[in-house]
Design a protein around this motif. Structure first.
Motif, PDB file in Angstrom:
ATOM      1  N   CYS A  18      43.074  41.689  44.301  1.00 12.44           N
ATOM      2  CA  CYS A  18      43.779  42.419  43.246  1.00 12.44           C
ATOM      3  C   CYS A  18      44.534  43.596  43.874  1.00 12.44           C
ATOM      4  O   CYS A  18      44.011  44.297  44.737  1.00 12.44           O
ATOM      5  CB  CYS A  18      42.791  42.851  42.184  1.00 12.44           C
ATOM      6  SG  CYS A  18      42.784  44.578  41.805  1.00 12.44           S
ATOM      7  N   TRP A  20      45.507  46.478  42.868  1.00  7.85           N
ATOM      8  CA  TRP A  20      45.173  47.871  42.567  1.00  7.85           C
ATOM      9  C   TRP A  20      43.962  48.372  43.349  1.00  7.85           C
ATOM     10  O   TRP A  20      43.877  49.548  43.662  1.00  7.85           O
ATOM     11  CB  TRP A  20      44.907  48.039  41.066  1.00  7.85           C
ATOM     12  CG  TRP A  20      46.081  47.645  40.249  1.00  7.85           C
ATOM     13  CD1 TRP A  20      46.224  46.482  39.551  1.00  7.85           C
ATOM     14  CD2 TRP A  20      47.287  48.375  40.084  1.00  7.85           C
ATOM     15  NE1 TRP A  20      47.449  46.443  38.954  1.00  7.85           N
ATOM     16  CE2 TRP A  20      48.124  47.599  39.249  1.00  7.85           C
ATOM     17  CE3 TRP A  20      47.753  49.606  40.536  1.00  7.85           C
ATOM     18  CZ2 TRP A  20      49.395  48.018  38.872  1.00  7.85           C
ATOM     19  CZ3 TRP A  20      49.017  50.019  40.162  1.00  7.85           C
ATOM     20  CH2 TRP A  20      49.820  49.236  39.344  1.00  7.85           C
ATOM     21  N   ASN A  46      47.954  40.394  40.852  1.00  7.49           N
ATOM     22  CA  ASN A  46      47.955  41.593  40.002  1.00  7.49           C
ATOM     23  C   ASN A  46      46.561  42.000  39.554  1.00  7.49           C
ATOM     24  O   ASN A  46      46.276  43.179  39.395  1.00  7.49           O
ATOM     25  CB  ASN A  46      48.850  41.384  38.787  1.00  7.49           C
ATOM     26  CG  ASN A  46      50.253  41.879  39.055  1.00  7.49           C
ATOM     27  OD1 ASN A  46      50.475  42.641  40.004  1.00  7.49           O
ATOM     28  ND2 ASN A  46      51.200  41.442  38.251  1.00  7.49           N
ATOM     29  N   CYS A  47      45.712  41.021  39.336  1.00  9.82           N
ATOM     30  CA  CYS A  47      44.366  41.304  38.833  1.00  9.82           C
ATOM     31  C   CYS A  47      43.491  40.108  39.203  1.00  9.82           C
ATOM     32  O   CYS A  47      43.978  38.967  39.216  1.00  9.82           O
ATOM     33  CB  CYS A  47      44.427  41.477  37.314  1.00  9.82           C
ATOM     34  SG  CYS A  47      42.826  41.637  36.505  1.00  9.82           S
ATOM     35  N   SER A  48      42.214  40.346  39.495  1.00 14.28           N
ATOM     36  CA  SER A  48      41.332  39.213  39.818  1.00 14.28           C
ATOM     37  C   SER A  48      41.265  38.245  38.634  1.00 14.28           C
ATOM     38  O   SER A  48      41.031  37.051  38.815  1.00 14.28           O
ATOM     39  CB  SER A  48      39.939  39.708  40.201  1.00 14.28           C
ATOM     40  OG  SER A  48      39.305  40.314  39.087  1.00 14.28           O
ATOM     41  N   GLY A  71      38.276  42.052  43.448  1.00 17.60           N
ATOM     42  CA  GLY A  71      38.976  42.862  42.456  1.00 17.60           C
ATOM     43  C   GLY A  71      38.327  44.228  42.296  1.00 17.60           C
ATOM     44  O   GLY A  71      37.426  44.606  43.059  1.00 17.60           O
ATOM     45  N   CYS A  72      38.795  44.945  41.307  1.00 15.18           N
ATOM     46  CA  CYS A  72      38.270  46.280  41.009  1.00 15.18           C
ATOM     47  C   CYS A  72      36.821  46.168  40.528  1.00 15.18           C
ATOM     48  O   CYS A  72      36.443  45.163  39.913  1.00 15.18           O
ATOM     49  CB  CYS A  72      39.079  46.919  39.884  1.00 15.18           C
ATOM     50  SG  CYS A  72      40.859  46.903  40.145  1.00 15.18           S
ATOM     51  N   CYS A  77      38.957  47.898  36.074  1.00 14.43           N
ATOM     52  CA  CYS A  77      40.119  46.994  36.054  1.00 14.43           C
ATOM     53  C   CYS A  77      41.302  47.688  35.376  1.00 14.43           C
ATOM     54  O   CYS A  77      41.154  48.287  34.305  1.00 14.43           O
ATOM     55  CB  CYS A  77      39.763  45.707  35.312  1.00 14.43           C
ATOM     56  SG  CYS A  77      41.151  44.581  35.110  1.00 14.43           S
ATOM     57  N   HIS A  78      42.461  47.611  35.978  1.00 11.69           N
ATOM     58  CA  HIS A  78      43.657  48.242  35.425  1.00 11.69           C
ATOM     59  C   HIS A  78      44.147  47.545  34.165  1.00 11.69           C
ATOM     60  O   HIS A  78      45.014  48.074  33.476  1.00 11.69           O
ATOM     61  CB  HIS A  78      44.765  48.294  36.482  1.00 11.69           C
ATOM     62  CG  HIS A  78      44.524  49.385  37.483  1.00 11.69           C
ATOM     63  ND1 HIS A  78      45.419  50.402  37.709  1.00 11.69           N
ATOM     64  CD2 HIS A  78      43.459  49.628  38.277  1.00 11.69           C
ATOM     65  CE1 HIS A  78      44.916  51.218  38.629  1.00 11.69           C
ATOM     66  NE2 HIS A  78      43.743  50.768  38.990  1.00 11.69           N
ATOM     67  N   TYR A  79      43.637  46.376  33.913  1.00 12.31           N
ATOM     68  CA  TYR A  79      44.003  45.657  32.691  1.00 12.31           C
ATOM     69  C   TYR A  79      42.778  45.577  31.770  1.00 12.31           C
ATOM     70  O   TYR A  79      42.577  44.602  31.067  1.00 12.31           O
ATOM     71  CB  TYR A  79      44.567  44.277  33.048  1.00 12.31           C
ATOM     72  CG  TYR A  79      45.745  44.413  33.982  1.00 12.31           C
ATOM     73  CD1 TYR A  79      46.997  44.771  33.493  1.00 12.31           C
ATOM     74  CD2 TYR A  79      45.590  44.268  35.351  1.00 12.31           C
ATOM     75  CE1 TYR A  79      48.072  44.957  34.347  1.00 12.31           C
ATOM     76  CE2 TYR A  79      46.657  44.438  36.220  1.00 12.31           C
ATOM     77  CZ  TYR A  79      47.892  44.797  35.714  1.00 12.31           C
ATOM     78  OH  TYR A  79      48.959  44.984  36.579  1.00 12.31           O
ATOM     79  N   ASN A  83      38.621  41.805  34.991  1.00 12.94           N
ATOM     80  CA  ASN A  83      37.533  41.358  35.875  1.00 12.94           C
ATOM     81  C   ASN A  83      36.318  40.837  35.092  1.00 12.94           C
ATOM     82  O   ASN A  83      35.511  40.091  35.646  1.00 12.94           O
ATOM     83  CB  ASN A  83      37.156  42.409  36.924  1.00 12.94           C
ATOM     84  CG  ASN A  83      36.895  43.763  36.341  1.00 12.94           C
ATOM     85  OD1 ASN A  83      36.797  43.904  35.129  1.00 12.94           O
ATOM     86  ND2 ASN A  83      36.775  44.762  37.195  1.00 12.94           N
TER      87      ASN A  83
HETATM   88  S1  FES Z   1      43.303  45.106  38.112  1.00 13.62           S
HETATM   89 FE1  FES Z   1      41.823  44.859  39.713  1.00 13.62          FE
HETATM   90  S2  FES Z   1      40.460  43.405  38.883  1.00 13.62           S
HETATM   91 FE2  FES Z   1      41.870  43.740  37.284  1.00 13.62          FE
END
Ligand code: FES
Length: 147
Positions: A18, A20, A46-48, A71-72, A77-79, A83
């Protein structure tokens, strides 16, 4: 014990990271000059939560011996809940791997923050060693024979 580096199996690992957190953590590992095996090919996502199980199966079917999804940390998680979706999908993915006769250790889900370059390096190191002990997957070859 003497290890013959010329003939030692070097696993090919695909890393879906991810952007971020985990990808930035991987970047930090490099910037901090932390040594870790060069066996991983990082792919920034962009995201896991965007890592569909079919992407993982495709990586394994096209020559990867292992896949890391990173991922985060949960709650970061930025979204918001990307995750959380990753955790649910990962359970499904593990069942699929079992059905295909692929060791579940070949695919890992890990959380790495942007400040955890050292953690990223240790994950890659332990995953490389674990997959090296499992040996090559050769799923690509097996699928070609079955077709
Ligand atoms: S933005 Fe990193 S896991 Fe969703």
């Amino acid at each position: 014990m003497v290890i013959d580096l010329a003939t030692r199996f070097e696993p090919k690992i695909v890393g879906f990271l991810c952007r971020w957190c985990a990808y930035t953590g991987a970047d930090l590992a490099g910037l901090s000059r932390i040594n870790y095996p060069p066996n991983i090919t990082p792919i920034r996502v962009n995201c896991s939560g965007r890592v569909d199980p079919t992407l993982v199966l495709k990586a394994l079917a096209t020559g990867a011996d292992g896949v890391l999804i990173a991922g985060c940390h949960p709650g970061d998680c930025h979204y918001i809940n990307g995750n959380a979706k990753t955790i649910r999908r990962f359970k499904l993915l593990q069942r699929l791997l079992q059905q295909f006769g692929i060791e579940k250790e070949r695919v890992r889900l890990e959380w790495v923050s942007a400040s955890e370059g050292g953690r990223y390096a240790r994950i890659v190191e332990s995953m490389t060693e674990e997959i090296r002990s499992l040996g090559p997957l050769n799923w690509k070859k097996e699928m070609a024979i079955a077709a």
